[in-house]
Design a protein around this motif. Structure first.
Motif, PDB file in Angstrom:
ATOM      1  N   LEU A   1       8.068   1.533  -8.268  1.00  5.89           N
ATOM      2  CA  LEU A   1       8.906   0.356  -7.759  1.00  5.89           C
ATOM      3  C   LEU A   1       8.205  -0.768  -8.155  1.00  5.89           C
ATOM      4  N   LEU A   2       6.885  -0.627  -8.221  1.00  6.67           N
ATOM      5  CA  LEU A   2       6.050  -2.066  -8.474  1.00  6.67           C
ATOM      6  C   LEU A   2       6.514  -2.506  -9.751  1.00  6.67           C
ATOM      7  N   GLU A   3       6.993  -1.696 -10.724  1.00  4.67           N
ATOM      8  CA  GLU A   3       7.060  -2.425 -11.976  1.00  4.67           C
ATOM      9  C   GLU A   3       8.337  -3.215 -12.115  1.00  4.67           C
ATOM     10  N   LYS A   4       9.286  -2.988 -10.996  1.00  6.63           N
ATOM     11  CA  LYS A   4      10.419  -3.896 -11.091  1.00  6.63           C
ATOM     12  C   LYS A   4      10.266  -4.884  -9.931  1.00  6.63           C
ATOM     13  N   ALA A   5       9.167  -4.818  -8.812  1.00  2.00           N
ATOM     14  CA  ALA A   5       9.227  -5.707  -7.638  1.00  2.00           C
ATOM     15  C   ALA A   5       8.991  -7.005  -8.153  1.00  2.00           C
ATOM     16  N   THR A   6       9.331  -8.076  -7.686  1.00  2.00           N
ATOM     17  CA  THR A   6       9.185  -9.380  -7.830  1.00  2.00           C
ATOM     18  C   THR A   6       7.869  -9.695  -6.832  1.00  2.00           C
ATOM     19  N   LEU A   7       6.655  -9.931  -7.545  1.00  4.22           N
ATOM     20  CA  LEU A   7       5.430  -9.948  -6.952  1.00  4.22           C
ATOM     21  C   LEU A   7       4.647 -11.402  -7.043  1.00  4.22           C
ATOM     22  N   THR A   8       4.247 -12.004  -5.950  1.00  4.75           N
ATOM     23  CA  THR A   8       3.683 -13.169  -5.824  1.00  4.75           C
ATOM     24  C   THR A   8       2.204 -12.910  -6.340  1.00  4.75           C
ATOM     25  N   LYS A   9       1.541 -14.246  -6.356  1.00  2.00           N
ATOM     26  CA  LYS A   9       0.094 -14.183  -6.744  1.00  2.00           C
ATOM     27  C   LYS A   9      -0.753 -13.563  -5.506  1.00  2.00           C
ATOM     28  N   ASP A  10      -0.341 -13.862  -4.400  1.00  2.00           N
ATOM     29  CA  ASP A  10      -0.886 -13.229  -3.087  1.00  2.00           C
ATOM     30  C   ASP A  10      -0.766 -11.789  -3.219  1.00  2.00           C
ATOM     31  N   ASP A  11       0.703 -11.078  -3.617  1.00  2.00           N
ATOM     32  CA  ASP A  11       0.602  -9.735  -3.557  1.00  2.00           C
ATOM     33  C   ASP A  11      -0.183  -8.994  -4.553  1.00  2.00           C
ATOM     34  N   LEU A  12      -0.295  -9.668  -5.826  1.00  2.00           N
ATOM     35  CA  LEU A  12      -1.394  -9.178  -6.872  1.00  2.00           C
ATOM     36  C   LEU A  12      -2.656  -9.227  -6.221  1.00  2.00           C
ATOM     37  N   LYS A  13      -3.139 -10.057  -5.620  1.00  2.00           N
ATOM     38  CA  LYS A  13      -4.423 -10.141  -5.067  1.00  2.00           C
ATOM     39  C   LYS A  13      -4.746  -8.850  -3.676  1.00  2.00           C
ATOM     40  N   MET A  14      -3.576  -8.673  -3.161  1.00  4.34           N
ATOM     41  CA  MET A  14      -3.527  -7.472  -2.055  1.00  4.34           C
ATOM     42  C   MET A  14      -3.636  -6.186  -2.668  1.00  4.34           C
ATOM     43  N   LEU A  15      -2.779  -6.072  -3.723  1.00  6.38           N
ATOM     44  CA  LEU A  15      -2.765  -4.740  -4.794  1.00  6.38           C
ATOM     45  C   LEU A  15      -4.213  -4.476  -5.050  1.00  6.38           C
ATOM     46  N   GLU A  16      -4.772  -5.714  -5.625  1.00  4.42           N
ATOM     47  CA  GLU A  16      -6.287  -5.331  -6.081  1.00  4.42           C
ATOM     48  C   GLU A  16      -7.187  -4.794  -4.856  1.00  4.42           C
ATOM     49  N   ALA A  17      -7.131  -5.315  -3.855  1.00  8.15           N
ATOM     50  CA  ALA A  17      -7.920  -5.110  -2.718  1.00  8.15           C
ATOM     51  C   ALA A  17      -7.500  -3.818  -2.141  1.00  8.15           C
ATOM     52  N   ILE A  18      -6.367  -3.381  -2.119  1.00  8.08           N
ATOM     53  CA  ILE A  18      -5.484  -2.130  -1.859  1.00  8.08           C
ATOM     54  C   ILE A  18      -6.169  -0.975  -2.786  1.00  8.08           C
ATOM     55  N   LYS A  19      -6.309  -1.368  -4.047  1.00  8.78           N
ATOM     56  CA  LYS A  19      -6.754  -0.245  -5.114  1.00  8.78           C
ATOM     57  C   LYS A  19      -8.081  -0.017  -4.728  1.00  8.78           C
ATOM     58  N   ASN A  20      -8.987  -1.282  -4.546  1.00  9.26           N
ATOM     59  CA  ASN A  20     -10.525  -1.082  -4.070  1.00  9.26           C
ATOM     60  C   ASN A  20     -10.584  -0.352  -2.886  1.00  9.26           C
ATOM     61  N   GLU A  21      -9.568  -0.442  -1.974  1.00  2.47           N
ATOM     62  CA  GLU A  21      -9.650   0.355  -0.680  1.00  2.47           C
ATOM     63  C   GLU A  21      -9.469   1.804  -0.812  1.00  2.47           C
ATOM     64  N   LEU A  22      -8.555   2.088  -1.726  1.00  2.00           N
ATOM     65  CA  LEU A  22      -8.358   3.396  -1.943  1.00  2.00           C
ATOM     66  C   LEU A  22      -9.146   4.167  -2.798  1.00  2.00           C
ATOM     67  N   ASN A  23      -9.999   3.474  -3.793  1.00  2.00           N
ATOM     68  CA  ASN A  23     -11.057   4.175  -4.476  1.00  2.00           C
ATOM     69  C   ASN A  23     -12.119   4.260  -3.544  1.00  2.00           C
ATOM     70  N   LYS A  24     -12.347   3.413  -2.704  1.00  2.00           N
ATOM     71  CA  LYS A  24     -13.614   3.798  -1.722  1.00  2.00           C
ATOM     72  C   LYS A  24     -13.312   5.057  -1.092  1.00  2.00           C
ATOM     73  N   ASP A  25     -12.141   4.973  -0.650  1.00  2.00           N
ATOM     74  CA  ASP A  25     -11.891   6.162   0.432  1.00  2.00           C
ATOM     75  C   ASP A  25     -11.916   7.484  -0.381  1.00  2.00           C
ATOM     76  N   SER A  26     -11.536   7.457  -1.690  1.00  2.00           N
ATOM     77  CA  SER A  26     -11.599   8.829  -2.496  1.00  2.00           C
ATOM     78  C   SER A  26     -12.815   9.306  -2.859  1.00  2.00           C
ATOM     79  N   LYS A  27     -14.020   8.399  -2.613  1.00  2.00           N
ATOM     80  CA  LYS A  27     -15.216   8.749  -2.893  1.00  2.00           C
ATOM     81  C   LYS A  27     -15.989   9.413  -1.913  1.00  2.00           C
TER      82      LYS A  27
ATOM     83  N   LYS B   1       0.824  -1.254  -0.094  1.00  2.00           N
ATOM     84  CA  LYS B   1       0.017  -0.116  -0.105  1.00  2.00           C
ATOM     85  C   LYS B   1       0.779   1.312  -0.141  1.00  2.00           C
ATOM     86  N   GLN B   2       1.808   1.212   0.909  1.00  2.00           N
ATOM     87  CA  GLN B   2       2.706   2.297   0.796  1.00  2.00           C
ATOM     88  C   GLN B   2       3.415   2.583  -0.365  1.00  2.00           C
TER      89      GLN B   2
END
Length: 244
Positions: free
Chosen positions: A218-244, A209-210
């Motif tokens: 940095l995310l473009e170069k980071a080695t991300l797992t499937k769980d990381d990608l799921k977390m990122l989707e959840a984070i994006k959803n969380e941030l989108n809700k907060d911005s509304k 999230k940070q």
């Protein structure tokens, strides 16, 4: 490991290197740090190390002979010579990790308008701290030394620097300490429940999230797992809700 720093302002470096973790690392002989006064290698009267540039121009340039003699005196077969320069590769954590494996690092700190180009025939790498200009290379030399020394074995706990920002390709997760509650501001419950698996998951989530919020590049170069990608989707959803 041995680090030699060549400068015309040795006192500027001594004040920083004689404190905190670096001082302790030197004290227990995990690293040898030598601050070399470039003026000691001057071939001119009054220990002069600068002169006007050929062809004219503003300011003074640092001369070739003092650096030549300093490098000849210090360099061994296992030495790596670097120079702090705005035209060099930008220093980062990966560079610090690579330097921490060396036996002998020589750092040349430039000053004034620049350094006689002939010096560059004797260096291995040029290092920049970013797209800005400083009055001299002393501050970059201190930053490089600090970043490298803390990575040496037994200087600090290995897990401390392995989870640093950039070491794992992401920014670091938030940290909290006692008291648990103060003026209405609380430490997250997950950090107080003793469930280490949940704590690890929370820390990874918050690191992602940070990074997404502050350094998405940095995310473009980071080695991300499937769980990381799921977390990122959840984070994006969380941030989108907060911005509304």
């Amino acid at each position: 490991m041995r680090i030699d720093i060549v400068t015309i302002f040795p006192d500027m470096l001594k004040a920083c290197l004689d404190e905190s973790i670096i001082r302790r690392a030197v004290g227990i002989q995990l690293v040898e740090i030598n601050i070399i006064d470039l003026r000691d290698y001057s071939v001119l009267k009054h220990r002069k190390v600068d002169d006007t540039p050929y062809g004219g121009g503003a300011g003074m340039l640092m001369q070739f002979p003092p650096f030549y003699h300093a490098i000849q005196a210090l360099k061994k077969d296992n030495s790596t010579v670097i120079i702090t320069s705005p035209r060099g590769q930008v220093f980062n954590q990966k560079t610090a990790e690579r330097y921490a494996t060396l036996d002998h690092l020589i750092i040349l700190a430039g000053h004034y308008e620049g350094i006689d180009e002939r010096v560059y025939h004797f260096i291995d790498e040029e290092v920049s701290m970013g797209d800005f200009v400083l009055t001299g290379g002393e501050l970059p030399a201190m930053m490089i030394t600090d970043a490298v020394v803390r990575l040496l074995d037994d200087v600090i706990k290995k897990e401390s620097h392995e989870n640093d920002s950039f070491s794992m390709g992401l920014l670091e997760h938030p940290h909290y300490t006692k008291p648990a509650t103060y003026e209405g501001y609380e430490v997250p419950d997950v950090l107080r429940n003793g469930n280490h698996q949940e704590i690890a998951k929370w820390r990874r989530y918050e690191a992602l999230k940070q990074t997404l919020q502050k350094r998405p590049d940095l995310l473009e170069k980071a080695t991300l797992t499937k769980d990381d990608l799921k977390m990122l989707e959840a984070i994006k959803n969380e941030l989108n809700k907060d911005s509304k």
